[in-house]
Motif scaffolding. Structure first.
Motif, PDB file in Angstrom:
ATOM      1  N   ALA A 143       0.774  -1.166  -0.007  1.00  0.00           N
ATOM      2  CA  ALA A 143       0.075  -0.230   0.001  1.00  0.00           C
ATOM      3  C   ALA A 143       0.826   1.240  -0.093  1.00  0.00           C
ATOM      4  O   ALA A 143       0.631   2.172  -0.841  1.00  0.00           O
ATOM      5  CB  ALA A 143      -0.937  -0.027   1.217  1.00  0.00           C
ATOM      6  N   VAL A 144       1.857   1.314   0.946  1.00  0.00           N
ATOM      7  CA  VAL A 144       2.595   2.587   1.074  1.00  0.00           C
ATOM      8  C   VAL A 144       3.598   2.637  -0.250  1.00  0.00           C
ATOM      9  O   VAL A 144       3.763   3.922  -0.868  1.00  0.00           O
ATOM     10  CB  VAL A 144       3.525   2.430   2.198  1.00  0.00           C
ATOM     11  CG1 VAL A 144       2.710   2.859   3.422  1.00  0.00           C
ATOM     12  CG2 VAL A 144       4.669   1.526   2.439  1.00  0.00           C
ATOM     13  N   ILE A 145       4.033   1.563  -1.114  1.00  0.00           N
ATOM     14  CA  ILE A 145       4.611   1.760  -2.344  1.00  0.00           C
ATOM     15  C   ILE A 145       3.749   2.217  -3.415  1.00  0.00           C
ATOM     16  O   ILE A 145       4.272   3.102  -3.980  1.00  0.00           O
ATOM     17  CB  ILE A 145       5.170   0.332  -2.810  1.00  0.00           C
ATOM     18  CG1 ILE A 145       6.387  -0.065  -1.625  1.00  0.00           C
ATOM     19  CG2 ILE A 145       5.753   0.480  -4.092  1.00  0.00           C
ATOM     20  CD1 ILE A 145       6.872  -1.534  -1.865  1.00  0.00           C
ATOM     21  N   LEU A 146       2.512   1.670  -3.579  1.00  0.00           N
ATOM     22  CA  LEU A 146       1.387   2.280  -4.543  1.00  0.00           C
ATOM     23  C   LEU A 146       1.332   3.891  -4.041  1.00  0.00           C
ATOM     24  O   LEU A 146       1.387   4.584  -5.006  1.00  0.00           O
ATOM     25  CB  LEU A 146       0.367   1.532  -4.371  1.00  0.00           C
ATOM     26  CG  LEU A 146      -0.547   1.939  -5.114  1.00  0.00           C
ATOM     27  CD1 LEU A 146      -0.245   1.704  -6.732  1.00  0.00           C
ATOM     28  CD2 LEU A 146      -2.047   1.150  -5.055  1.00  0.00           C
ATOM     29  N   ALA A 147       1.118   4.109  -2.716  1.00  0.00           N
ATOM     30  CA  ALA A 147       0.946   5.598  -2.415  1.00  0.00           C
ATOM     31  C   ALA A 147       1.960   6.664  -2.831  1.00  0.00           C
ATOM     32  O   ALA A 147       2.003   7.618  -3.376  1.00  0.00           O
ATOM     33  CB  ALA A 147       0.611   5.551  -1.035  1.00  0.00           C
ATOM     34  N   ALA A 148       3.057   5.898  -2.436  1.00  0.00           N
ATOM     35  CA  ALA A 148       4.511   6.525  -2.911  1.00  0.00           C
ATOM     36  C   ALA A 148       4.449   6.817  -4.434  1.00  0.00           C
ATOM     37  O   ALA A 148       4.948   8.162  -4.900  1.00  0.00           O
ATOM     38  CB  ALA A 148       5.830   5.969  -2.508  1.00  0.00           C
TER      39      ALA A 148
END
Lengths: 89, 403
Positions: free
Chosen positions: B46-51
């Motif tokens: 999730a945080v990779i996608l958000a980044a």
């Protein structure tokens, strides 16, 4: 003098509530129809041809519902990009 | 330009980029708290996608950066030089870190405005503050943003549950909303990158103009766009797990249909507000959506105590960041370059202390993945509460051993 743009605020509220209700309704319809399609396949005591045609109909309508929901979201993305470009000008 | 002045500019630019970083990790939760809470995506994914979405968003346009004007301050920010902006950034960063430590989602933009207002008061007196604009741009939106998003999310959640309601022998299939969550949360992350990274670009450009390194009408240099985009993406990637935990579990119990409804409500509210020119805080919108989706499902709990803490945090953001900005500006104005260096050293010490304190009650992607809804609220506790809990557990263990 404090100047609150009430019209803009009402429009933001209307658009936000309307669009989210529309997208979620379409997506939920897709989910419901897809689940019905799975149920139609698993259904017992029915003629095979009847359940297959039901399943196809459910799936087809579900795809349309998902496509419509995606289109609204894609339009949101379009607004995001074009609005940013407009601001840049 | 002499060497000292150049070093001051470098220091302010570095601080602006650090603010961008804190903005990223502070706001990861806006897009990714609900998909993580419902299991639609693993925390790291999730945080990779958000980044990535924030990075792309930062490159979409530099419109806001080009036209950045802090309406809440009267006069031209560049006339006070880079030191004033440095003081303002210090206030914004420290408030962002304090609210992160307590797991409170608060507006990074309001923290930035607050910090700059505080610094401007020191440099230009109370006349430098435009109270009317503060009411128009900060207070009124803070009142309406969560309400609008909350109503949108409540209605959307209710509709989702009615449409997918259990009928005879047919399961609800609500797990399928997880797929939708991937797309809806991506849209929220993208819109965040489009708005927030540009504020830092604007601040850095302002510093360059104030230092005489660039003319006022020139565009944002590419290195500024690139570094601001990278800083916000890196911050997002670091994942503000404490705030993710509050937004995903601490406010309400969230299931996939609610998560999807909340994100769609957040996305549409932000887009509608940007399009119609009524700027709303992403954090306040996202928090309102989560509460609304909590109210939309029958039987779901909304933790009003936590919601109350968050609202208090919102209203404290501007004055608290302003107070730190003022203190910082007193040093930079009174002692000149030496004050600025002292400011930087003090800020670094405070930042290290906050990070060290957070390690005592560390929350990361692993603990987030393992935690259940019931234990939340305890997990986001002050060190004092943690010690209290530990003492209680020790006492209970001793009691058991005696028996």
């Amino acid at each position: 003098m404090i100047e609150i743009k009430w019209n803009d605020l009402i429009m933001v509220a209307g658009a936000a509530i309307g669009v989210s209700a529309l997208v979620v309704t379409l997506f939920a319809l897709g989910v419901r129809l897809l689940t019905n399609a799975q149920h139609a396949v698993a259904g017992k005591g029915k003629k095979k041809g009847e359940s297959v045609s039901k399943e196809i109909a459910f799936r087809f309508t579900a795809v349309i519902a998902f496509a419509l929901a995606s289109s609204v979201m894609a339009y949101g993305l379009y607004i995001l990009v074009t609005f940013s470009k407009l601001q840049a000008k | 330009m002499d060497q000292t002045a150049f070093l001051v500019v470098v220091l302010v630019v570095a601080l602006a980029l650090f603010f961008d970083f804190t903005n990223g990790f502070h706001d990861t939760a806006n897009a990714m708290a609900t998909p993580i809470a419902t299991g639609a995506m693993k925390p790291r994914t999730a945080v990779i996608l958000a980044a990535v979405m924030n990075l792309i968003g930062a490159f979409i346009s530099t419109a806001v950066a080009k036209t950045i004007s802090v309406d809440t301050i009267n006069g031209d920010l560049t006339k006070w030089g880079p030191a004033m902006i440095f003081a303002g950034l210090t206030g914004a960063i420290l408030w962002n870190l304090i609210t992160w430590f307590f797991g409170l989602p608060s507006s990074s933009s309001h923290a930035l405005f607050g910090g700059l207002i505080g610094a401007a008061i020191v440099y230009g007196g109370f006349d430098a503050v435009n109270v009317t604009k503060i009411v128009e741009k900060v207070l009124i939106p803070a009142l309406f943003a969560p309400f609008i998003a909350g109503v949108a999310a409540w209605l959307a959640t209710s509709l989702a549950y009615i449409i997918t309601g259990r009928s005879k022998n047919v399961a609800t299939g609500r797990g399928k909303f997880k797929v939708g969550q991937v797309f809806s949360s991506s849209l929220v992350a993208l819109s965040h990158g489009t708005n927030d990274a540009q504020k830092t670009m604007g601040v850095i450009t302002l510093v360059l103009v104030a230092a005489g390194l660039q003319s006022g009408d020139a565009g944002v240099p590419f290195w500024v766009i690139l570094s601001a985009a990278a800083a916000i993406a890196l911050g997002t990637f670091s994942g503000g797990w404490r705030i993710i935990k509050t937004m995903g579990h601490g406010l309400a119990e969230i299931r996939p249909a609610q998560g999807f409804a909340a994100e769609v409500a957040t996305g549409s509210t932000i887009l509608a507000s940007s399009y119609l020119g009524f700027a709303l805080s992403t954090t306040q919108v996202a928090s309102g959506s989560v509460i609304g989706s909590g109210l939309g499902r029958i039987g779901a709990k909304v933790r009003w105590g936590k919601a109350g803490q968050i609202v208090i945090g919102w209203f404290l953001t501007l004055p608290a960041a302003a107070a730190v900005g003022m203190l910082s500006a007193l040093l930079t104005r009174g002692l000149g370059t030496a004050g600025l260096v002292l400011d930087a050293v003090l800020a670094i010490i405070l930042i290290v202390v906050i990070f060290q304190m957070s390690r005592k009650n560390n929350i990361n992607h692993k603990s987030l993945a393992e935690s259940g809804v019931e234990e939340v609220g305890v997990a986001i506790a002050s060190p004092k509460q943690v010690r209290k809990e530990a003492a209680k557990a020790k006492k209970a263990a001793k009691g058991k051993a005696k028996k």
